[in-house]
Design a protein around this motif. Sequence first.
Motif, PDB file in Angstrom:
ATOM      1  N   ARG A 151      -5.561  -1.664  -5.289  1.00 24.83           N
ATOM      2  CA  ARG A 151      -4.693  -0.509  -5.552  1.00 24.83           C
ATOM      3  C   ARG A 151      -5.015   0.114  -6.901  1.00 24.83           C
ATOM      4  O   ARG A 151      -4.317   1.005  -7.353  1.00 24.83           O
ATOM      5  CB  ARG A 151      -3.226  -0.944  -5.548  1.00 24.83           C
ATOM      6  CG  ARG A 151      -2.712  -1.430  -4.204  1.00 24.83           C
ATOM      7  CD  ARG A 151      -1.247  -1.746  -4.321  1.00 24.83           C
ATOM      8  NE  ARG A 151      -0.731  -2.470  -3.177  1.00 24.83           N
ATOM      9  CZ  ARG A 151      -0.263  -1.906  -2.066  1.00 24.83           C
ATOM     10  NH1 ARG A 151      -0.262  -0.601  -1.955  1.00 24.83           N
ATOM     11  NH2 ARG A 151       0.195  -2.631  -1.087  1.00 24.83           N
ATOM     12  N   GLN A 190       0.615   6.621   2.734  1.00 23.69           N
ATOM     13  CA  GLN A 190      -0.591   6.887   1.942  1.00 23.69           C
ATOM     14  C   GLN A 190      -0.843   5.819   0.888  1.00 23.69           C
ATOM     15  O   GLN A 190      -1.949   5.672   0.391  1.00 23.69           O
ATOM     16  CB  GLN A 190      -0.440   8.242   1.254  1.00 23.69           C
ATOM     17  CG  GLN A 190      -0.711   9.394   2.158  1.00 23.69           C
ATOM     18  CD  GLN A 190      -1.106  10.615   1.357  1.00 23.69           C
ATOM     19  OE1 GLN A 190      -1.781  10.523   0.343  1.00 23.69           O
ATOM     20  NE2 GLN A 190      -0.675  11.759   1.800  1.00 23.69           N
ATOM     21  N   GLY A 191       0.240   5.104   0.537  1.00 25.31           N
ATOM     22  CA  GLY A 191       0.093   4.129  -0.539  1.00 25.31           C
ATOM     23  C   GLY A 191      -0.482   2.800  -0.118  1.00 25.31           C
ATOM     24  O   GLY A 191      -0.474   1.842  -0.884  1.00 25.31           O
ATOM     25  N   TRP A 225      -7.594   2.046   3.848  1.00 25.33           N
ATOM     26  CA  TRP A 225      -8.157   3.408   3.849  1.00 25.33           C
ATOM     27  C   TRP A 225      -9.646   3.374   4.203  1.00 25.33           C
ATOM     28  O   TRP A 225     -10.145   4.221   4.936  1.00 25.33           O
ATOM     29  CB  TRP A 225      -7.967   4.048   2.465  1.00 25.33           C
ATOM     30  CG  TRP A 225      -6.620   4.664   2.310  1.00 25.33           C
ATOM     31  CD1 TRP A 225      -5.501   4.070   1.792  1.00 25.33           C
ATOM     32  CD2 TRP A 225      -6.232   5.980   2.692  1.00 25.33           C
ATOM     33  NE1 TRP A 225      -4.444   4.938   1.827  1.00 25.33           N
ATOM     34  CE2 TRP A 225      -4.856   6.128   2.368  1.00 25.33           C
ATOM     35  CE3 TRP A 225      -6.897   7.060   3.263  1.00 25.33           C
ATOM     36  CZ2 TRP A 225      -4.154   7.302   2.605  1.00 25.33           C
ATOM     37  CZ3 TRP A 225      -6.185   8.230   3.492  1.00 25.33           C
ATOM     38  CH2 TRP A 225      -4.833   8.339   3.165  1.00 25.33           C
ATOM     39  N   HIS A 279      -9.535   3.599  -6.069  1.00 23.72           N
ATOM     40  CA  HIS A 279      -9.327   4.951  -5.528  1.00 23.72           C
ATOM     41  C   HIS A 279     -10.551   5.831  -5.833  1.00 23.72           C
ATOM     42  O   HIS A 279     -11.058   6.535  -4.960  1.00 23.72           O
ATOM     43  CB  HIS A 279      -8.098   5.600  -6.172  1.00 23.72           C
ATOM     44  CG  HIS A 279      -6.794   5.040  -5.675  1.00 23.72           C
ATOM     45  ND1 HIS A 279      -6.239   5.413  -4.485  1.00 23.72           N
ATOM     46  CD2 HIS A 279      -5.952   4.141  -6.215  1.00 23.72           C
ATOM     47  CE1 HIS A 279      -5.095   4.775  -4.303  1.00 23.72           C
ATOM     48  NE2 HIS A 279      -4.893   3.984  -5.356  1.00 23.72           N
ATOM     49  N   TRP A 323      -4.226  12.849  -8.425  1.00 26.31           N
ATOM     50  CA  TRP A 323      -5.616  13.314  -8.444  1.00 26.31           C
ATOM     51  C   TRP A 323      -6.371  12.864  -7.199  1.00 26.31           C
ATOM     52  O   TRP A 323      -7.277  13.530  -6.736  1.00 26.31           O
ATOM     53  CB  TRP A 323      -6.333  12.863  -9.719  1.00 26.31           C
ATOM     54  CG  TRP A 323      -6.384  11.366  -9.933  1.00 26.31           C
ATOM     55  CD1 TRP A 323      -5.528  10.619 -10.674  1.00 26.31           C
ATOM     56  CD2 TRP A 323      -7.337  10.437  -9.384  1.00 26.31           C
ATOM     57  NE1 TRP A 323      -5.876   9.288 -10.635  1.00 26.31           N
ATOM     58  CE2 TRP A 323      -6.997   9.149  -9.840  1.00 26.31           C
ATOM     59  CE3 TRP A 323      -8.459  10.566  -8.545  1.00 26.31           C
ATOM     60  CZ2 TRP A 323      -7.702   8.003  -9.519  1.00 26.31           C
ATOM     61  CZ3 TRP A 323      -9.179   9.420  -8.210  1.00 26.31           C
ATOM     62  CH2 TRP A 323      -8.792   8.152  -8.691  1.00 26.31           C
ATOM     63  N   ARG A 324      -5.953  11.705  -6.615  1.00 30.07           N
ATOM     64  CA  ARG A 324      -6.639  11.246  -5.411  1.00 30.07           C
ATOM     65  C   ARG A 324      -6.353  12.174  -4.235  1.00 30.07           C
ATOM     66  O   ARG A 324      -7.271  12.568  -3.504  1.00 30.07           O
ATOM     67  CB  ARG A 324      -6.225   9.825  -5.052  1.00 30.07           C
ATOM     68  CG  ARG A 324      -7.183   9.223  -4.024  1.00 30.07           C
ATOM     69  CD  ARG A 324      -6.629   8.021  -3.339  1.00 30.07           C
ATOM     70  NE  ARG A 324      -5.732   8.382  -2.264  1.00 30.07           N
ATOM     71  CZ  ARG A 324      -5.165   7.489  -1.456  1.00 30.07           C
ATOM     72  NH1 ARG A 324      -5.365   6.200  -1.658  1.00 30.07           N
ATOM     73  NH2 ARG A 324      -4.359   7.878  -0.494  1.00 30.07           N
ATOM     74  N   GLU A 330      -3.779   0.635 -13.288  1.00 30.72           N
ATOM     75  CA  GLU A 330      -3.394   0.142 -11.964  1.00 30.72           C
ATOM     76  C   GLU A 330      -2.303   1.050 -11.412  1.00 30.72           C
ATOM     77  O   GLU A 330      -1.466   1.560 -12.162  1.00 30.72           O
ATOM     78  CB  GLU A 330      -2.813  -1.271 -12.079  1.00 30.72           C
ATOM     79  CG  GLU A 330      -3.763  -2.274 -12.678  1.00 30.72           C
ATOM     80  CD  GLU A 330      -4.895  -2.631 -11.744  1.00 30.72           C
ATOM     81  OE1 GLU A 330      -4.724  -2.440 -10.537  1.00 30.72           O
ATOM     82  OE2 GLU A 330      -5.941  -3.072 -12.227  1.00 30.72           O
ATOM     83  N   THR A 331      -2.310   1.243 -10.098  1.00 30.70           N
ATOM     84  CA  THR A 331      -1.214   2.003  -9.494  1.00 30.70           C
ATOM     85  C   THR A 331      -0.322   1.023  -8.747  1.00 30.70           C
ATOM     86  O   THR A 331      -0.815   0.083  -8.126  1.00 30.70           O
ATOM     87  CB  THR A 331      -1.752   3.059  -8.507  1.00 30.70           C
ATOM     88  OG1 THR A 331      -2.491   2.363  -7.508  1.00 30.70           O
ATOM     89  CG2 THR A 331      -2.607   4.063  -9.195  1.00 30.70           C
ATOM     90  N   ALA A 332       0.966   1.245  -8.807  1.00 26.06           N
ATOM     91  CA  ALA A 332       1.893   0.331  -8.149  1.00 26.06           C
ATOM     92  C   ALA A 332       1.771   0.447  -6.637  1.00 26.06           C
ATOM     93  O   ALA A 332       1.347   1.477  -6.121  1.00 26.06           O
ATOM     94  CB  ALA A 332       3.313   0.670  -8.582  1.00 26.06           C
ATOM     95  N   GLY A 333       2.113  -0.640  -5.898  1.00 26.11           N
ATOM     96  CA  GLY A 333       2.052  -0.620  -4.441  1.00 26.11           C
ATOM     97  C   GLY A 333       2.890   0.517  -3.893  1.00 26.11           C
ATOM     98  O   GLY A 333       4.026   0.719  -4.304  1.00 26.11           O
ATOM     99  N   GLY A 334       2.328   1.285  -2.948  1.00 27.50           N
ATOM    100  CA  GLY A 334       3.082   2.350  -2.313  1.00 27.50           C
ATOM    101  C   GLY A 334       2.914   3.700  -2.979  1.00 27.50           C
ATOM    102  O   GLY A 334       3.216   4.708  -2.381  1.00 27.50           O
ATOM    103  N   SER A 335       2.437   3.776  -4.210  1.00 27.24           N
ATOM    104  CA  SER A 335       2.265   5.080  -4.869  1.00 27.24           C
ATOM    105  C   SER A 335       0.799   5.488  -4.818  1.00 27.24           C
ATOM    106  O   SER A 335      -0.091   4.653  -4.798  1.00 27.24           O
ATOM    107  CB  SER A 335       2.734   5.010  -6.316  1.00 27.24           C
ATOM    108  OG  SER A 335       1.862   4.188  -7.053  1.00 27.24           O
ATOM    109  N   VAL A 336       0.598   6.790  -4.783  1.00 28.53           N
ATOM    110  CA  VAL A 336      -0.770   7.313  -4.725  1.00 28.53           C
ATOM    111  C   VAL A 336      -0.982   8.242  -5.912  1.00 28.53           C
ATOM    112  O   VAL A 336      -0.152   9.130  -6.145  1.00 28.53           O
ATOM    113  CB  VAL A 336      -0.982   8.122  -3.421  1.00 28.53           C
ATOM    114  CG1 VAL A 336      -2.395   8.618  -3.324  1.00 28.53           C
ATOM    115  CG2 VAL A 336      -0.622   7.285  -2.221  1.00 28.53           C
ATOM    116  N   PRO A 337      -2.069   8.075  -6.683  1.00 26.01           N
ATOM    117  CA  PRO A 337      -2.288   8.998  -7.794  1.00 26.01           C
ATOM    118  C   PRO A 337      -2.486  10.423  -7.262  1.00 26.01           C
ATOM    119  O   PRO A 337      -3.134  10.612  -6.236  1.00 26.01           O
ATOM    120  CB  PRO A 337      -3.553   8.474  -8.468  1.00 26.01           C
ATOM    121  CG  PRO A 337      -4.100   7.415  -7.599  1.00 26.01           C
ATOM    122  CD  PRO A 337      -3.104   7.066  -6.558  1.00 26.01           C
ATOM    123  N   ALA A 364       3.002  -1.548   2.644  1.00 29.00           N
ATOM    124  CA  ALA A 364       2.456  -0.181   2.724  1.00 29.00           C
ATOM    125  C   ALA A 364       2.497   0.499   1.369  1.00 29.00           C
ATOM    126  O   ALA A 364       3.309   0.194   0.540  1.00 29.00           O
ATOM    127  CB  ALA A 364       3.254   0.616   3.716  1.00 29.00           C
TER     128      ALA A 364
END
Lengths: 144, 442
Positions: free
Chosen positions: B216, B140-141, B147, B221, A12-13, A3-10, B442
Motif C-alpha cells: 500500500r 479502490q483502496g 490491482w 502505487h 495523484w494516483r 505509506e498510505t493507510a489501508g483503504g485510501s488512495v493517493p 479493501a
Amino acid sequence: MKETAGGSVPKWRSRTLTLLVLAFVANTVAIYAGLFDGRRIAPDDAAMRGRSLWQAHNCQACHQLFGLGGYMGPDLTNVAQDRDPDRLRTFIRYGTGRMPAHPLEDADIDALLAFLGWVGLHGRSQVPAEHVHWTGTYIIPNRP
Amino acid sequence: MNGPVRTLAVLALVLLMAALLFGLLAGIAFVLPQTPPWLDFTRLRPLHTTTALFWIVTGAVAVMLASRTDAVGKEPHLPLLHGFLILWAGSLAIVLVSYLVGQFGGREYWEFPPWLALPIGLAWVMLLIDHARALRGRGQGAPMYLWMWTTGLIFFLFTFVEQNLWLLPVIRSSYLRDLTVQWKSNGSMVGAWNQLIYGASLYLAARVPGNEALARSGKAHAFWLLGLANLMFNWGHHLYNAPTAGWLRHAAYAISMAEWLILFDILRDLRRSQAGSTGTTFSQRCLRAAGHWVLLNLILALLMSVPAINRYTHGTHITVAHAMGATIGINTFILLGCIAHWSGFDGARTGRWPRVGLRIAVIALHVLWSALIVAGVLKGWRSMGLGMTDHAEVMRPVMSVLVVFVLAGAAVAGGLMLVVIPLMRQVVIARQEAPTEPRVSA
C-alpha cells in the motif's frame, strides 16, 4: 514515499491513472484508424494470397520482415527489390543447405514474391546512419 | 494449492519441461549445417515459443489464484475454473498437434490456425468472471497486488483480441497498420503477464511479518503506474526501423527511458540489502535469482531502447538474449519460487538437488545470455558496421558462438529439470487448508 493507510488512495494516483487510460484509448483508436500508418500502399490480390501462404508455411519461423521474425535465414523485407526474381523462385522451389525445398505451384511462388514485393515498397529494413537524430531517435521520412 | 489450481500448476510445470525440450531441439537444429527432416525448425520453433509462453501464462494464473485465495479468503468459483482449465488445456493440446502436423496459419508466437483463438479467449473470459466475483465489493483502496492482477487479466484479454485483428480486412490491407497492431499487442501482452507475476511476488513479499504496508506504499502505487505506462506505450521499440509515424517511435523511446527510475531503485535496494539477511528458503533463492536478472535484463533493455543502439541490435541475437533473460531469468525464477512457496516445497524434505539445479541453471543462464549478446554484436557489426549483405557470410563467425549458446541451453535445461521434477511431485501431494479469514481488507 509516504505509506498510505489501508483503504485510501493517493489523489495523484487516480489522476495519473485517468490520464494514462485516456492516452491509451486515444492512441489505440488512432492506430486502428490508420492515423500513424506512414506509407499506405494498397496490396493486390496476389500479395494478399502470398501473405496467407507466408503464414501457412510459417516462413516467419526462419525469416524476418523489418527485423521481426526468426533468425535462421536472412531478413526478406527488401529481397524482392534487391534480388533477381528467377533466383528467388529457385531458392523457394529447391531450397538451399539450410532452407527446405518448397515444391509450390508457379502461381503460389509468384504470390509469395508479390507479397514480399509489397512489403518492400514500405521502406528499408536497415535504417541508414543519416536517419539517426542527435537525440538517439530516428527520423524516417514517410516517402521512399 | 487445491483442486484446479493445483492442476494448473502441474500443467504449467509440464509445459516448462516441454519448452525446455523443444528449445534444446530447436537450438540443435539451428546450429547443425543441415537439418534432418525430423528436426524441422519451422515446427520446433513454434513448439518451443508456444510451450514457453503458455508455461508463463499458466504458471502466472496458478500462482495468482493461490495468492488471491490466501489474500481475500475466498476460493475460486469451481465451475468457472474447471471451464477455464478444460478450454485452455484442450485448445493448447490442439495447437501443439497442429504444429506437429505442420498446420499453421497464424502469426509469430501465435502460429496456430486462427479459429483456435476463440476457445482460448473464451477460457480467459471465464477467468475474468471468476476474478470479478472474488474481488466483488473491494474498493479502490485495495492493496496493489490486487490491482496488478486485475490489470494483468484485463490487458491479457485485450491484447489477445488485438492480436487477432489482422483477420479484419481493414487492418490486413495496410501493412504498416497491421505490423503496428501486431507488435502493439505482443509487447503489451508481455506487460500484462508481468503484472500477474510481479503481483504474486509482491504478495509474497508483503506476507512477511513487518512488510504488510509494502503493498500500500506510495512507491508501490508509483511503480504500478510506471509498469502500466510501459505496458501501454513501450511496445514501440519493436517497430523502430519500420517507417511508421515518428510519434510512435519517440513515445516508446521516452517511456523506455523512464525505466532508469526502476534501475536506480533496484541499485539502491541492492546496496541496502547487502548488510541485511537475505533468507535461505528455496522460494527466497528463486526470487533473489530473479532480482539479479531484473537488474541485468533492465540494463540490456535500456540500451536496446535507444534507437541509435537498436539500429545495431534489432534483428540480432541480442533480442533473443533479452527474451531469454526475461522469460527464464525473471519470469521462470519468480514462478518457480511462488509455486515452491504455495505447494509447501520450502518446508518439505527435498534434498540438495533442487538447490544444486537452481545454481546450475543460474550460472548456465549467464553463459547462454552472454553467448547470445556476443552473437548479436557480431551479427550487428558485420551487417550494419561492415555493410555485409550476404547472410551466410554475416553468420559464419556467429555460428560457432551459437554452439556455446546451445551447450549452455542444455545446462540450463538440466538444472531446471532438477528443480521441476521434485517440485511437481510436491505440487501433486500438496494440500492446502481452505482459507477462513481474508488477510487483507479493501
